[in-house]
Design a protein around this motif. Structure first.
Motif, mmCIF file in Angstrom:
data_model
loop_
_atom_site.group_PDB
_atom_site.id
_atom_site.type_symbol
_atom_site.label_atom_id
_atom_site.label_comp_id
_atom_site.label_asym_id
_atom_site.label_seq_id
_atom_site.Cartn_x
_atom_site.Cartn_y
_atom_site.Cartn_z
ATOM 1 N N VAL A 198 0.842 -1.209 0.000
ATOM 2 C CA VAL A 198 0.000 0.000 0.000
ATOM 3 C C VAL A 198 0.869 1.248 0.000
ATOM 4 O O VAL A 198 0.652 2.176 -0.771
ATOM 5 C CB VAL A 198 -0.959 0.005 1.213
ATOM 6 C CG1 VAL A 198 -1.709 1.321 1.315
ATOM 7 C CG2 VAL A 198 -1.931 -1.161 1.131
ATOM 8 N N LEU A 199 1.882 1.255 0.865
ATOM 9 C CA LEU A 199 2.761 2.414 0.958
ATOM 10 C C LEU A 199 3.603 2.570 -0.314
ATOM 11 O O LEU A 199 3.816 3.691 -0.787
ATOM 12 C CB LEU A 199 3.662 2.304 2.182
ATOM 13 C CG LEU A 199 2.949 2.261 3.539
ATOM 14 C CD1 LEU A 199 3.966 2.128 4.664
ATOM 15 C CD2 LEU A 199 2.060 3.464 3.748
ATOM 16 N N ALA A 200 4.070 1.467 -0.860
ATOM 17 C CA ALA A 200 4.893 1.509 -2.076
ATOM 18 C C ALA A 200 4.122 2.105 -3.249
ATOM 19 O O ALA A 200 4.701 2.791 -4.099
ATOM 20 C CB ALA A 200 5.406 0.120 -2.419
ATOM 21 N N ALA A 201 2.823 1.876 -3.287
ATOM 22 C CA ALA A 201 1.993 2.445 -4.348
ATOM 23 C C ALA A 201 1.976 3.973 -4.294
ATOM 24 O O ALA A 201 1.637 4.635 -5.277
ATOM 25 C CB ALA A 201 0.569 1.901 -4.259
ATOM 26 N N HIS A 202 2.366 4.526 -3.153
ATOM 27 C CA HIS A 202 2.422 5.980 -2.969
ATOM 28 C C HIS A 202 3.862 6.453 -2.753
ATOM 29 O O HIS A 202 4.095 7.503 -2.158
ATOM 30 C CB HIS A 202 1.547 6.382 -1.770
ATOM 31 C CG HIS A 202 0.106 6.059 -1.975
ATOM 32 N ND1 HIS A 202 -0.769 6.900 -2.603
ATOM 33 C CD2 HIS A 202 -0.605 4.944 -1.662
ATOM 34 C CE1 HIS A 202 -1.963 6.338 -2.665
ATOM 35 N NE2 HIS A 202 -1.893 5.151 -2.099
ATOM 36 N N ASN A 203 4.811 5.637 -3.203
ATOM 37 C CA ASN A 203 6.243 5.952 -3.088
ATOM 38 C C ASN A 203 6.709 6.101 -1.647
ATOM 39 O O ASN A 203 7.524 6.963 -1.337
ATOM 40 C CB ASN A 203 6.604 7.201 -3.900
ATOM 41 C CG ASN A 203 6.370 7.005 -5.375
ATOM 42 O OD1 ASN A 203 6.727 5.976 -5.925
ATOM 43 N ND2 ASN A 203 5.735 7.975 -6.007
ATOM 44 N N GLY A 204 6.177 5.267 -0.777
ATOM 45 C CA GLY A 204 6.569 5.316 0.622
ATOM 46 C C GLY A 204 6.949 3.955 1.150
ATOM 47 O O GLY A 204 6.906 2.952 0.434
ATOM 48 N N ASP A 205 7.324 3.936 2.400
ATOM 49 C CA ASP A 205 7.695 2.684 3.064
ATOM 50 C C ASP A 205 7.503 2.883 4.566
ATOM 51 O O ASP A 205 7.082 3.958 5.016
ATOM 52 C CB ASP A 205 9.139 2.307 2.753
ATOM 53 C CG ASP A 205 9.419 0.817 2.971
ATOM 54 O OD1 ASP A 205 8.511 0.071 3.391
ATOM 55 O OD2 ASP A 205 10.557 0.404 2.727
ATOM 56 N N VAL A 261 6.496 3.126 14.778
ATOM 57 C CA VAL A 261 6.884 3.022 13.376
ATOM 58 C C VAL A 261 7.233 4.397 12.818
ATOM 59 O O VAL A 261 6.790 5.426 13.330
ATOM 60 C CB VAL A 261 5.759 2.402 12.511
ATOM 61 C CG1 VAL A 261 5.425 0.998 12.961
ATOM 62 C CG2 VAL A 261 4.526 3.272 12.488
ATOM 63 N N LYS A 262 8.014 4.361 11.770
ATOM 64 C CA LYS A 262 8.381 5.585 11.063
ATOM 65 C C LYS A 262 8.010 5.396 9.598
ATOM 66 O O LYS A 262 8.442 4.429 8.969
ATOM 67 C CB LYS A 262 9.886 5.831 11.209
ATOM 68 C CG LYS A 262 10.396 6.995 10.420
ATOM 69 C CD LYS A 262 11.900 7.097 10.597
ATOM 70 C CE LYS A 262 12.510 7.998 9.557
ATOM 71 N NZ LYS A 262 13.960 7.962 9.597
ATOM 72 N N LEU A 263 7.187 6.283 9.073
ATOM 73 C CA LEU A 263 6.885 6.258 7.649
ATOM 74 C C LEU A 263 8.020 6.956 6.927
ATOM 75 O O LEU A 263 8.551 7.961 7.400
ATOM 76 C CB LEU A 263 5.559 6.963 7.363
ATOM 77 C CG LEU A 263 4.301 6.311 7.936
ATOM 78 C CD1 LEU A 263 3.065 7.116 7.565
ATOM 79 C CD2 LEU A 263 4.152 4.879 7.468
ATOM 80 N N THR A 264 8.398 6.422 5.772
ATOM 81 C CA THR A 264 9.495 6.994 5.013
ATOM 82 C C THR A 264 9.050 7.274 3.582
ATOM 83 O O THR A 264 7.936 6.929 3.192
ATOM 84 C CB THR A 264 10.716 6.043 5.007
ATOM 85 O OG1 THR A 264 10.338 4.811 4.399
ATOM 86 C CG2 THR A 264 11.232 5.791 6.415
ATOM 87 N N GLY A 265 9.934 7.887 2.824
ATOM 88 C CA GLY A 265 9.605 8.234 1.444
ATOM 89 C C GLY A 265 8.514 9.283 1.418
ATOM 90 O O GLY A 265 8.420 10.128 2.309
#
Length: 95
Positions: free
Chosen positions: A15-22, A36-40
């Motif tokens: 899900v996060l990768a679809a929005h350029n995140g991790d 947790v830490k959201l990145t990207g």
């Protein structure tokens, strides 16, 4: 922790990768919270808190119902802090 990592890999990261995140798990606290830490792109997204509660927490509680919740950790880079300090100091000198 293994079940959490599996849930993150299977349900959260796509899900996060679809929005350029991790996402990065910082720690699981003794009282049952996952930090947790959201990145990207997700790190600075206005909808990050909603993502934490609707995507991350839901997926993790499915595999570990004993979890108390998910706590987002926002870490500011040293570079950003140094840029802010330079701006503040420059304004002080000019004042």
């Amino acid at each position: 922790m293994h079940k959490l990592q599996q849930a993150i890999a299977a349900k959260v990261r796509p899900v996060l990768a679809a929005h350029n995140g991790d996402i990065e798990v910082i720690e699981v606290t003794p009282d049952g919270f996952v930090k947790v830490k959201l990145t990207g792109a997700c790190a600075s997204c206005p909808g990050a808190q909603q993502t934490i509660s609707e995507v991350v927490e839901t997926a993790l509680k499915e595999v570990c119902p004993e979890l108390q919740g998910v706590i987002p950790v926002q870490q500011v880079s040293d570079d950003l802090i140094n840029q802010a300090l330079r701006l503040l100091r420059k304004d002080k000198i000019q004042a």
